[in-house]
Design a protein around this motif. Structure first.
Motif, PDB file in Angstrom:
ATOM      1  N   HIS A  49       0.794  -1.362   0.190  1.00 55.90           N
ATOM      2  CA  HIS A  49       0.154  -0.070  -0.019  1.00 55.90           C
ATOM      3  C   HIS A  49       0.982   1.118   0.026  1.00 55.90           C
ATOM      4  O   HIS A  49       0.581   2.063  -0.645  1.00 55.90           O
ATOM      5  CB  HIS A  49      -0.855   0.104   1.403  1.00 55.90           C
ATOM      6  N   GLN A  50       1.816   1.271   1.111  1.00 55.94           N
ATOM      7  CA  GLN A  50       2.733   2.655   0.997  1.00 55.94           C
ATOM      8  C   GLN A  50       3.593   2.643  -0.124  1.00 55.94           C
ATOM      9  O   GLN A  50       4.026   3.778  -0.695  1.00 55.94           O
ATOM     10  CB  GLN A  50       3.596   2.448   2.196  1.00 55.94           C
ATOM     11  N   PHE A  51       3.887   1.768  -1.005  1.00 57.24           N
ATOM     12  CA  PHE A  51       4.912   1.991  -2.176  1.00 57.24           C
ATOM     13  C   PHE A  51       4.174   1.410  -3.292  1.00 57.24           C
ATOM     14  O   PHE A  51       4.652   1.428  -4.474  1.00 57.24           O
ATOM     15  CB  PHE A  51       6.137   0.983  -2.063  1.00 57.24           C
ATOM     16  N   ARG A  52       2.756   1.643  -3.589  1.00 57.36           N
ATOM     17  CA  ARG A  52       2.051   1.401  -4.613  1.00 57.36           C
ATOM     18  C   ARG A  52       2.095   2.275  -5.856  1.00 57.36           C
ATOM     19  O   ARG A  52       1.993   1.940  -7.082  1.00 57.36           O
ATOM     20  CB  ARG A  52       0.620   1.208  -4.679  1.00 57.36           C
ATOM     21  N   ASN A  53       2.644   3.361  -5.478  1.00 54.39           N
ATOM     22  CA  ASN A  53       3.146   4.303  -6.618  1.00 54.39           C
ATOM     23  C   ASN A  53       4.630   4.578  -7.082  1.00 54.39           C
ATOM     24  O   ASN A  53       5.094   5.649  -7.425  1.00 54.39           O
ATOM     25  CB  ASN A  53       2.497   5.912  -6.105  1.00 54.39           C
ATOM     26  N   ARG A  54       5.400   3.756  -6.487  1.00 47.27           N
ATOM     27  CA  ARG A  54       7.002   3.834  -6.398  1.00 47.27           C
ATOM     28  C   ARG A  54       7.508   2.893  -7.167  1.00 47.27           C
ATOM     29  O   ARG A  54       6.738   1.839  -8.000  1.00 47.27           O
ATOM     30  CB  ARG A  54       7.600   3.646  -5.084  1.00 47.27           C
ATOM     31  N   ARG A  55       8.434   3.158  -8.012  1.00 50.01           N
ATOM     32  CA  ARG A  55       9.194   2.247  -8.836  1.00 50.01           C
ATOM     33  C   ARG A  55       9.280   0.540  -8.114  1.00 50.01           C
ATOM     34  O   ARG A  55       8.819  -0.313  -8.815  1.00 50.01           O
ATOM     35  CB  ARG A  55      10.638   2.690  -9.039  1.00 50.01           C
ATOM     36  N   TRP A  56       9.762   0.771  -6.768  1.00 47.90           N
ATOM     37  CA  TRP A  56       9.844  -0.532  -6.010  1.00 47.90           C
ATOM     38  C   TRP A  56       8.389  -0.541  -5.338  1.00 47.90           C
ATOM     39  O   TRP A  56       8.078   0.481  -4.674  1.00 47.90           O
ATOM     40  CB  TRP A  56      10.991  -0.360  -5.125  1.00 47.90           C
ATOM     41  N   ASN A  57       7.597  -1.446  -5.819  1.00 46.40           N
ATOM     42  CA  ASN A  57       6.046  -1.395  -5.081  1.00 46.40           C
ATOM     43  C   ASN A  57       5.985  -2.548  -4.210  1.00 46.40           C
ATOM     44  O   ASN A  57       4.758  -3.116  -3.946  1.00 46.40           O
ATOM     45  CB  ASN A  57       5.077  -1.216  -6.091  1.00 46.40           C
ATOM     46  N   CYS A  58       7.155  -3.189  -3.514  1.00 46.92           N
ATOM     47  CA  CYS A  58       6.848  -4.288  -2.471  1.00 46.92           C
ATOM     48  C   CYS A  58       6.264  -5.465  -3.547  1.00 46.92           C
ATOM     49  O   CYS A  58       5.741  -6.253  -2.776  1.00 46.92           O
ATOM     50  CB  CYS A  58       6.171  -3.899  -1.620  1.00 46.92           C
ATOM     51  N   SER A  59       6.583  -5.736  -4.617  1.00 41.71           N
ATOM     52  CA  SER A  59       6.180  -6.923  -5.344  1.00 41.71           C
ATOM     53  C   SER A  59       7.153  -8.167  -4.689  1.00 41.71           C
ATOM     54  O   SER A  59       8.096  -8.066  -4.480  1.00 41.71           O
ATOM     55  CB  SER A  59       6.739  -6.823  -6.800  1.00 41.71           C
ATOM     56  N   THR A  60       6.129  -9.141  -4.620  1.00 49.40           N
ATOM     57  CA  THR A  60       6.675 -10.259  -4.010  1.00 49.40           C
ATOM     58  C   THR A  60       7.165 -11.506  -5.005  1.00 49.40           C
ATOM     59  O   THR A  60       6.732 -11.501  -6.105  1.00 49.40           O
ATOM     60  CB  THR A  60       5.616 -11.005  -3.092  1.00 49.40           C
ATOM     61  N   THR A  61       7.957 -12.248  -4.736  1.00 51.85           N
ATOM     62  CA  THR A  61       8.499 -13.230  -5.658  1.00 51.85           C
ATOM     63  C   THR A  61       7.501 -14.437  -5.803  1.00 51.85           C
ATOM     64  O   THR A  61       6.700 -14.421  -4.798  1.00 51.85           O
ATOM     65  CB  THR A  61      10.008 -13.888  -5.222  1.00 51.85           C
ATOM     66  N   ALA A  62       7.747 -15.261  -6.754  1.00 51.42           N
ATOM     67  CA  ALA A  62       6.558 -16.134  -6.964  1.00 51.42           C
ATOM     68  C   ALA A  62       7.046 -17.328  -5.992  1.00 51.42           C
ATOM     69  O   ALA A  62       5.896 -17.944  -5.612  1.00 51.42           O
ATOM     70  CB  ALA A  62       6.769 -16.863  -8.400  1.00 51.42           C
ATOM     71  N   HIS A  86      14.419  -1.890 -14.380  1.00 53.78           N
ATOM     72  CA  HIS A  86      14.536  -3.009 -15.369  1.00 53.78           C
ATOM     73  C   HIS A  86      14.073  -4.396 -14.745  1.00 53.78           C
ATOM     74  O   HIS A  86      14.669  -4.442 -13.635  1.00 53.78           O
ATOM     75  CB  HIS A  86      15.801  -2.756 -16.095  1.00 53.78           C
ATOM     76  N   LEU A  87      13.669  -5.273 -15.542  1.00 55.46           N
ATOM     77  CA  LEU A  87      13.460  -6.508 -15.054  1.00 55.46           C
ATOM     78  C   LEU A  87      14.842  -7.069 -14.611  1.00 55.46           C
ATOM     79  O   LEU A  87      15.707  -7.312 -15.078  1.00 55.46           O
ATOM     80  CB  LEU A  87      12.984  -7.416 -16.095  1.00 55.46           C
ATOM     81  N   ASP A  88      14.790  -7.679 -13.273  1.00 47.13           N
ATOM     82  CA  ASP A  88      15.891  -8.384 -12.608  1.00 47.13           C
ATOM     83  C   ASP A  88      15.450  -9.527 -11.924  1.00 47.13           C
ATOM     84  O   ASP A  88      15.410  -9.484 -10.700  1.00 47.13           O
ATOM     85  CB  ASP A  88      16.806  -7.674 -12.062  1.00 47.13           C
ATOM     86  N   PRO A  89      15.048 -10.605 -12.773  1.00 49.75           N
ATOM     87  CA  PRO A  89      14.468 -11.653 -12.072  1.00 49.75           C
ATOM     88  C   PRO A  89      15.122 -12.315 -10.726  1.00 49.75           C
ATOM     89  O   PRO A  89      14.776 -12.921  -9.718  1.00 49.75           O
ATOM     90  CB  PRO A  89      13.960 -13.054 -12.789  1.00 49.75           C
ATOM     91  N   ASP A  90      16.522 -12.244 -10.845  1.00 50.63           N
ATOM     92  CA  ASP A  90      17.351 -12.817  -9.829  1.00 50.63           C
ATOM     93  C   ASP A  90      17.187 -12.330  -8.344  1.00 50.63           C
ATOM     94  O   ASP A  90      17.481 -12.915  -7.509  1.00 50.63           O
ATOM     95  CB  ASP A  90      18.987 -12.998 -10.329  1.00 50.63           C
ATOM     96  N   ASN A  91      17.192 -10.770  -8.672  1.00 48.87           N
ATOM     97  CA  ASN A  91      17.016 -10.250  -7.355  1.00 48.87           C
ATOM     98  C   ASN A  91      15.430  -9.834  -7.021  1.00 48.87           C
ATOM     99  O   ASN A  91      15.337  -8.904  -6.103  1.00 48.87           O
ATOM    100  CB  ASN A  91      17.831  -8.838  -7.386  1.00 48.87           C
ATOM    101  N   GLY A  92      14.450 -10.592  -7.781  1.00 47.77           N
ATOM    102  CA  GLY A  92      13.117 -10.172  -7.254  1.00 47.77           C
ATOM    103  C   GLY A  92      12.767  -8.756  -7.728  1.00 47.77           C
ATOM    104  O   GLY A  92      11.712  -8.166  -7.177  1.00 47.77           O
ATOM    105  N   ILE A  93      13.458  -8.199  -8.974  1.00 53.57           N
ATOM    106  CA  ILE A  93      12.769  -6.830  -9.337  1.00 53.57           C
ATOM    107  C   ILE A  93      12.145  -7.082 -10.673  1.00 53.57           C
ATOM    108  O   ILE A  93      12.711  -7.271 -11.704  1.00 53.57           O
ATOM    109  CB  ILE A  93      14.130  -5.896  -9.586  1.00 53.57           C
ATOM    110  N   PRO A  94      10.830  -6.785 -10.561  1.00 51.21           N
ATOM    111  CA  PRO A  94      10.148  -6.914 -11.815  1.00 51.21           C
ATOM    112  C   PRO A  94      10.034  -5.694 -12.862  1.00 51.21           C
ATOM    113  O   PRO A  94       9.811  -5.834 -13.968  1.00 51.21           O
ATOM    114  CB  PRO A  94       8.631  -6.942 -11.132  1.00 51.21           C
ATOM    115  N   GLY A  95      10.693  -4.796 -12.602  1.00 50.00           N
ATOM    116  CA  GLY A  95      10.900  -3.736 -13.368  1.00 50.00           C
ATOM    117  C   GLY A  95       9.593  -2.786 -13.405  1.00 50.00           C
ATOM    118  O   GLY A  95       8.697  -3.047 -12.687  1.00 50.00           O
ATOM    119  N   THR A  96       9.475  -1.643 -14.142  1.00 50.38           N
ATOM    120  CA  THR A  96       8.450  -1.027 -14.459  1.00 50.38           C
ATOM    121  C   THR A  96       7.583  -1.077 -15.504  1.00 50.38           C
ATOM    122  O   THR A  96       6.571  -0.109 -15.762  1.00 50.38           O
ATOM    123  CB  THR A  96       8.605   0.717 -14.233  1.00 50.38           C
TER     124      THR A  96
END
Length: 358
Positions: free
Chosen positions: A84-97, A286-296
């Motif tokens: 909720h807090q980071f919903r509008n940020r580049r890092w939006n607390c996305s979780t890994t699969a 940018h997408l970085d699956p190894d580090n759990g970064i989905p990109g924007t």
């Protein structure tokens, strides 16, 4: 011909070695949020099978199993509030699969994001356990009735205050355990412990007072009051503000001890409620699956804002976004009907939606 010798490791030693070589264990207990509610999280056998707990946390689980359901709830609270807090940020607390590091390897780095998650996690455990105390769900604690007498404002302290001291103590025992096990001579454990405590202080410094009036016809001749925790959303807001003003620090030796001091000597030392970080954050573009970064890519953004954090240029890492038209259904022409309902029509509107380019 050389001989090959084998060493039989005992189970505890093998577990310790696996823990020591794991990239990070401090927030892996958040993976409890992924367990089905039907699966028990206390008892000798279940505690040993919980992935993500350090050996010390397994010991806490076995000794104080009744609290572990609150820990599971705390893990769910962390993920929900972070997103909720980071919903509008580049890092939006996305979780890994999958895996036990729910936010990915970005938590391995001593960044602002890791600082925020640590603070929010320690606060969530304190809040969830305190709520369980107040509701009478735990045998070892209940309401806090230590505050008694008349306040300087003239009201009578009474009622069932939230037993935050118990929740904070458990948070220190459970959440801080991985850092104490690593020792306090390295930068990352010191950073994590500081941020853990900052999370708990965000509750302590935002406690609220609720009162009840007594007297003829509600005249409030006498008020009895008690202390309650702030809503967890308020804790998230406070820590988000601390995230934006976090201080970059470095490990410094002072005599025989080590401490974290601002990297910039012109910056004043952070207070106990401030967040600290050791390393700059990645750009998260940018997408970085190894580090759990989905990109924007594909993220929605605010095309009418340039400077706000949700503006397209910031979220999309530059001018790489596009506008499209979409039809949305919204409630409209709402009317209040006596008594007591609101009736609305469904209206279709065409709006402009901005999304980051792939």
């Amino acid at each position: 011909m050389p001989t090959v010798s084998t060493v039989n490791l005992t189970a505890p030693l093998l577990l310790l070695l696996l823990w020591a070589t794991h990239p990070t264990m401090a927030t892996n207990w958040l993976s409890l949020a992924r367990l089905p509610r039907s699966r028990p999280v206390s008892g000798a056998a279940p505690c040993a099978r919980l992935r993500g707990l350090t050996p010390g946390q397994v010991g806490v689980c076995r000794a104080r199993g009744e609290v572990m359901e609150s820990v599971r709830k705390a893990a769910e609270m962390v993920i929900e509030e972070c997103q909720h807090q980071f919903r509008n940020r580049r890092w939006n607390c996305s979780t890994t699969a999958r895996g036990i590091n729910v936010f990915g390897r970005v938590m391995n780095q001593g960044t602002r994001e890791a600082a925020f998650v640590h603070a929010l996690s320690s606060a969530a455990v304190a809040v969830a356990v305190t709520r369980a105390c107040t509701r009478g769900e735990l045998e070892r604690c209940g309401c806090d009735r230590k505050v008694r007498g008349v306040s300087p404002e003239g009201f009578q302290w009474s009622g069932c205050s939230d037993n935050l001291s118990y929740g904070v103590a458990f948070s220190q025992t459970f959440v801080d355990e991985p850092e104490r096990a690593k020792g306090l001579s390295a930068g990352r454990p010191l950073m994590n412990l500081h941020n853990n405590e900052a999370g708990r202080k965000a509750i302590l410094h935002n406690m609220q007072v609720e009162c009840k009036c007594h007297g003829v016809s509600g005249s409030c001749e006498l008020r009895t009051c008690w202390k309650v925790m702030p809503p967890f959303r308020r804790v998230g807001v406070v820590l988000k503000e601390r995230f934006d003003g976090a201080t970059e620090v470095r490990l410094t030796r002072i005599g025989s001890r080590t401490a974290l001091l601002p990297r910039d000597p012109q910056v004043k030392p952070p207070a106990a409620r401030d967040l600290l970080y050791l390393a700059p954050s990645p750009d998260f573009c940018h997408l970085d699956p190894d580090n759990g970064i989905p990109g924007t890519a594909g993220r929605r953004c605010n095309g009418t804002s340039r400077l706000a954090p949700d503006g397209c240029e910031l979220v999309c890492c530059g001018p790489g976004y596009r506008a499209g038209r979409a039809e949305v259904v919204q409630r409209c022409s709402c009317k209040f009907s006596w008594c007591c309902s609101v009736r609305c029509q469904q209206c279709k509107n065409t709006v402009t939606i901005h999304t980051c380019r792939v």
